[in-house]
Design a protein around this motif. Structure first.
Motif, short mmCIF file in Angstrom:
data_model
loop_
_atom_site.label_atom_id
_atom_site.label_comp_id
_atom_site.label_asym_id
_atom_site.label_seq_id
_atom_site.Cartn_x
_atom_site.Cartn_y
_atom_site.Cartn_z
N SER A 189 -12.24 -24.54 12.58
CA SER A 189 -12.16 -24.06 10.86
C SER A 189 -13.21 -22.49 12.06
CB SER A 189 -11.88 -24.08 10.13
OG SER A 189 -12.90 -25.23 10.29
N VAL A 216 -13.88 -21.61 14.70
CA VAL A 216 -13.89 -19.87 14.75
C VAL A 216 -13.65 -18.92 13.87
CG1 VAL A 216 -12.04 -20.89 16.95
CG2 VAL A 216 -11.19 -20.26 14.45
N TYR A 217 -13.58 -19.02 12.48
CA TYR A 217 -13.82 -17.70 11.92
C TYR A 217 -15.11 -18.04 11.32
CZ TYR A 217 -8.63 -19.30 10.68
OH TYR A 217 -7.69 -19.22 10.77
N TYR A 220 -9.10 -18.72 4.15
CA TYR A 220 -9.17 -18.31 5.55
C TYR A 220 -7.24 -17.99 5.99
CZ TYR A 220 -13.65 -18.50 6.70
OH TYR A 220 -15.17 -19.00 7.12
N GLU A 238 -4.56 -17.10 9.22
CA GLU A 238 -5.28 -17.08 10.85
C GLU A 238 -5.30 -15.43 10.97
OE1 GLU A 238 -2.35 -18.59 9.08
OE2 GLU A 238 -2.44 -20.91 9.86
N THR A 251 -12.11 -13.76 13.68
CA THR A 251 -12.72 -14.88 14.60
C THR A 251 -13.87 -13.95 15.01
OG1 THR A 251 -11.36 -14.56 16.12
CG2 THR A 251 -9.99 -15.74 14.40
N THR A 252 -14.88 -14.56 13.81
CA THR A 252 -16.68 -14.14 14.47
C THR A 252 -17.37 -15.17 14.32
OG1 THR A 252 -16.51 -12.87 12.12
CG2 THR A 252 -16.59 -11.57 14.29
N PRO A 253 -16.77 -15.78 15.20
CA PRO A 253 -17.62 -17.53 15.12
C PRO A 253 -19.75 -17.18 15.52
CG PRO A 253 -16.64 -17.37 17.57
CD PRO A 253 -15.75 -16.23 16.41
N LEU A 265 -12.96 -20.93 20.20
CA LEU A 265 -11.66 -19.59 20.33
C LEU A 265 -11.38 -19.76 21.74
CD1 LEU A 265 -10.83 -17.51 18.03
CD2 LEU A 265 -13.24 -16.33 18.62
N ARG A 275 -6.04 -25.86 14.06
CA ARG A 275 -7.55 -25.47 13.36
C ARG A 275 -7.40 -26.05 12.27
NH1 ARG A 275 -7.01 -18.85 13.22
NH2 ARG A 275 -7.84 -18.13 15.43
N ASN A 278 -3.89 -22.95 10.85
CA ASN A 278 -4.81 -23.46 9.83
C ASN A 278 -4.09 -25.18 9.56
OD1 ASN A 278 -6.11 -21.72 10.00
ND2 ASN A 278 -5.85 -21.21 8.24
#
Ligand SMILES: NC(=O)c1ccc[n+]([C@@H]2O[C@H](COP(=O)([O-])OP(=O)(O)OC[C@H]3O[C@@H](n4cnc5c(N)ncnc54)[C@H](O)[C@@H]3O)[C@@H](O)[C@H]2O)c1
Length: 328
Positions: A131, A133-134, A142, A144, A148-150, A159, A180, A245
């Motif tokens: 998770s 990666v979000y 969330y 899928e 995605t802004t780690p 990611l 995920r 997920n």
């Protein structure tokens, strides 16, 4: 079936192995026993796999080695049908200290696995993503399609793993799936995670320590549900090429979790607070409808039931687990 589980001496890998071996499969575990936490826990995990094999179901073989070793990975993968790739440098904070090392293990290691699997024509590679990666939530839960802004090198590496995994399906036709995971817990879980910390400290009459103000929320997923999701992919091609997920039935604020554990185990304790780490996610909550539609994933363990099971297990295994957890 012949199955390779990388990171097979770790928390999630060892549970997968126990389940597969009991199901009559022949499993190889690849693990380098890195001392990210006390490797004594991993030695114990290995015994669990061996015991399952001795009961006469499937077989279990441990290979001490490294996913970064191209030749070793390629040799091992030649003999298996399905790969469950769990090996990684987990943990957001370590990744902030050692981003290159994390990239090496997580991204290059995954690429080794995918490349070997493509050459060996395996039936499926299932990759453990996260998770993380979000990163920053724009909406919750969330799904899928959420951006995605780690916010950590760990999230960025996961990611990248996912992208390579999907690309190997698109470009080479290798059946691959990325899962995920949302904060996984249960027996033999990694130390230094909220649930193991809270339970261990409360049972020892020490206040649970919350990082930040406790309003951050987590989707805690019980290990049995994660094992179930992976097991569904052994013979099912419905999710090939997909990212899904794997979360739980609900999420909970860390403060509420700490209070509930404290109330059950040591009601007189005060909660303690420490600085929150910037790389820790603020909130995680999974929309699991995609996994539910594609593979019939239905988590069954609520956070309260899962914490109860974990606490019961902790009490029964306190002799060996507690010294290792507290020395990690
Ligand atoms: N536990 C969670 O909450 C969670 C959440 C999201 C994603 N994940 C992912 O799930 C996977 C398993 O996590 P876990 O909680 O079981 O962690 P873990 O640390 O218990 O297991 C990972 C295992 O990989 C091994 N390993 C590390 N580097 C290796 C290398 N170079 N070669 C071979 N083996 C190596 C470690 O020794 C360890 O036994 C990881 O990919 C992790 O990123 C875990």
């Amino acid at each position: 079936m012949q199955i390779l589980v990388t990171g097979g001496a770790g928390f999630i890998g060892s549970h997968l192995i126990e389940h597969f071996v009991r199901g009559g499969h022949d499993v190889i575990a690849l693990d380098n026993f890195v001392a990210f936490y006390n490797p004594g826990i991993k030695e114990h995990n290995v015994e669990v796999g061996r015991a399952a094999a001795e009961e006469g179901h499937g077989s279990y073989e441990l290979i001490r080695g490294d996913v970064r070793d191209e030749e070793q990975v390629s040799d091992l993968i030649k003999s298996v049908d399905v790969v469950f790739h769990q090996a990684a440098q987990a943990g957001v904070r370590t990744s902030v200290e050692q981003p290159q090392k994390v990239n090496d293990i997580n991204v290059s290691g995954t690429l080794n696995v995918l490349e070997a699997a493509r050459n060996a024509d395996v039936e499926r590679v299932v990759v453990a993503s996260s998770s993380s990666v979000y990163g920053k939530p724009e909406y919750l839960p969330y799904d899928e399609d959420h951006p995605t802004t780690p916010v950590s090198p760990y999230g960025a590496s996961k990611l990248a793993e996912e992208h390579y995994t999907r690309v190997y399906h698109e470009v080479y036709g290798l059946p691959t799936v990325s899962l995920r995971y949302f904060t996984v817990y249960g027996p033999r879980m990694r130390p230094n995670m909220a649930i193991s910390n809270f339970v261990s400290r409360c049972l020892n009459g020490e206040s649970p320590v919350i990082y930040g103000d406790g309003t951050q929320t987590r989707d805690f997923t019980y290990i049995d549900d994660v094992v179930m999701a992976n097991t569904k992919l052994l013979r099912n091609d419905a999710a090939d090429g997909e990212i899904m997920n794997i979360g739980s039935t609900d999420n909970i604020a860390i403060q509420t979790l700490a209070e509930e554990i404290r109330d059950q185990l040591s009601p007189d304790l005060e909660l303690e607070y420490a600085d929150r780490h910037d790389a820790d996610a603020e909130h995680t909550h999974a929309d699991i409808s995609k996994a539910s539609e594609l593979i019939g994933y239905e988590p069954t363990t609520t956070i309260r039931a899962g914490v109860e099971k974990f606490t019961e297990w902790y009490r029964q295994n306190r002799d060996w687990y507690e010294p290792l957890v507290r020395n990690s």
